[in-house]
Design a protein around this motif. Structure first.
Motif, PDB file in Angstrom:
ATOM      1  N   LYS A 189       8.323 -41.530 -36.944  1.00  0.00           N
ATOM      2  CA  LYS A 189       9.129 -40.643 -36.092  1.00  0.00           C
ATOM      3  C   LYS A 189       9.238 -41.207 -34.678  1.00  0.00           C
ATOM      4  CE  LYS A 189       8.872 -36.148 -38.256  1.00  0.00           C
ATOM      5  NZ  LYS A 189      10.241 -36.018 -38.645  1.00  0.00           N
ATOM      6  N   ALA A 190       8.159 -41.790 -34.178  1.00  0.00           N
ATOM      7  CA  ALA A 190       8.172 -42.323 -32.818  1.00  0.00           C
ATOM      8  C   ALA A 190       9.088 -43.542 -32.711  1.00  0.00           C
ATOM      9  CB  ALA A 190       6.755 -42.689 -32.386  1.00  0.00           C
ATOM     10  N   GLY A 191       9.090 -44.379 -33.743  1.00  0.00           N
ATOM     11  CA  GLY A 191       9.878 -45.604 -33.696  1.00  0.00           C
ATOM     12  C   GLY A 191      11.334 -45.414 -34.059  1.00  0.00           C
ATOM     13  N   ASN A 192      11.634 -44.375 -34.849  1.00  0.00           N
ATOM     14  CA  ASN A 192      12.996 -44.186 -35.324  1.00  0.00           C
ATOM     15  C   ASN A 192      13.200 -42.718 -35.701  1.00  0.00           C
ATOM     16  OD1 ASN A 192      15.481 -44.205 -36.582  1.00  0.00           O
ATOM     17  ND2 ASN A 192      14.885 -45.612 -38.214  1.00  0.00           N
ATOM     18  N   PRO A 193      13.855 -41.952 -34.833  1.00  0.00           N
ATOM     19  CA  PRO A 193      14.061 -40.539 -35.146  1.00  0.00           C
ATOM     20  C   PRO A 193      14.899 -40.304 -36.404  1.00  0.00           C
ATOM     21  CG  PRO A 193      14.942 -41.100 -32.956  1.00  0.00           C
ATOM     22  CD  PRO A 193      14.384 -42.338 -33.558  1.00  0.00           C
ATOM     23  N   ASP A 194      15.639 -41.317 -36.846  1.00  0.00           N
ATOM     24  CA  ASP A 194      16.463 -41.203 -38.054  1.00  0.00           C
ATOM     25  C   ASP A 194      15.765 -41.718 -39.309  1.00  0.00           C
ATOM     26  OD1 ASP A 194      18.598 -40.151 -36.576  1.00  0.00           O
ATOM     27  OD2 ASP A 194      19.291 -42.162 -36.045  1.00  0.00           O
TER      28      ASP A 194
END
Length: 178
Positions: free
Chosen positions: A78-83
């Motif tokens: 989640k921190a690296g890529n919200p998608d």
């Protein structure tokens, strides 16, 4: 109309360098679990390239390889890529990755350690290295096939976790395969 993609379970395979074992597992799961599972692979310290022996083996077995790349596990956090996709399962396939502090994965996935000896570490002739990659493939294919055969819809979470752990111990390096 029901979207068939909505029933897909997302599976992430982790290894430190994301160059061999996790890539083999991603490819196997996408074939064996087609229609039920979508697999990805990543590493804590990706090498930036897929091991040529892994590519050769996969191509020899008629797997597509053009899309494969070595990538960081941040792409799936989640921190690296919200998608990032919501993950249902996360499997570590190397002992180093199993011991590392992992990011927080979207979807609160179930996880297990399915350690496989590193075929990239084998020193020897081309035949010996190829044999190590073939053995890693065999172990991963066996575990993934067992996993895909589990009755996901009718098994409770605790029983499923126990089965995931048991699968990780099947065909262990110090045990001969049945």
């Amino acid at each position: 109309m029901t979207d068939p993609q909505s029933n897909l379970k997302h599976v992430l395979f982790l290894c430190t360098h994301n160059s061999a074992r996790s890539v083999l597992a991603e490819s196997i799961m996408n074939r064996v679990g087609a229609g039920r599972f979508k697999a990805y692979s990543a590493g804590s310290m990706p090498s930036g390239r897929i091991n040529p022996h892994a590519i050769h083996l996969l191509q020899h077995l008629n797997y597509p390889t053009d899309h494969l790349r070595s990538k960081a596990w941040d792409e799936f956090s989640k921190a690296g890529n919200p998608d990032a996709p919501d993950l249902d399962f996360v499997f570590t396939v190397c002992d180093n990755a199993a011991g590392e502090v992992c990011p927080i994965w979207p979807g609160q996935p179930m996880s297990a350690h399915w350690g496989i000896p590193d075929p990239s570490a084998v020193q020897g002739t081309e035949a010996e290295v190829a044999l190590a990659f073939a053995e890693a493939y065999r172990q991963l294919n066996s575990r993934i096939t067992l996993f895909c055969a589990l009755p996901m819809a009718s098994i409770d979470r605790l029983s499923l976790q126990r089965r995931l752990d048991e699968i990780g111990k099947s065909f262990a390096p110090d045990e001969p395969a049945a």
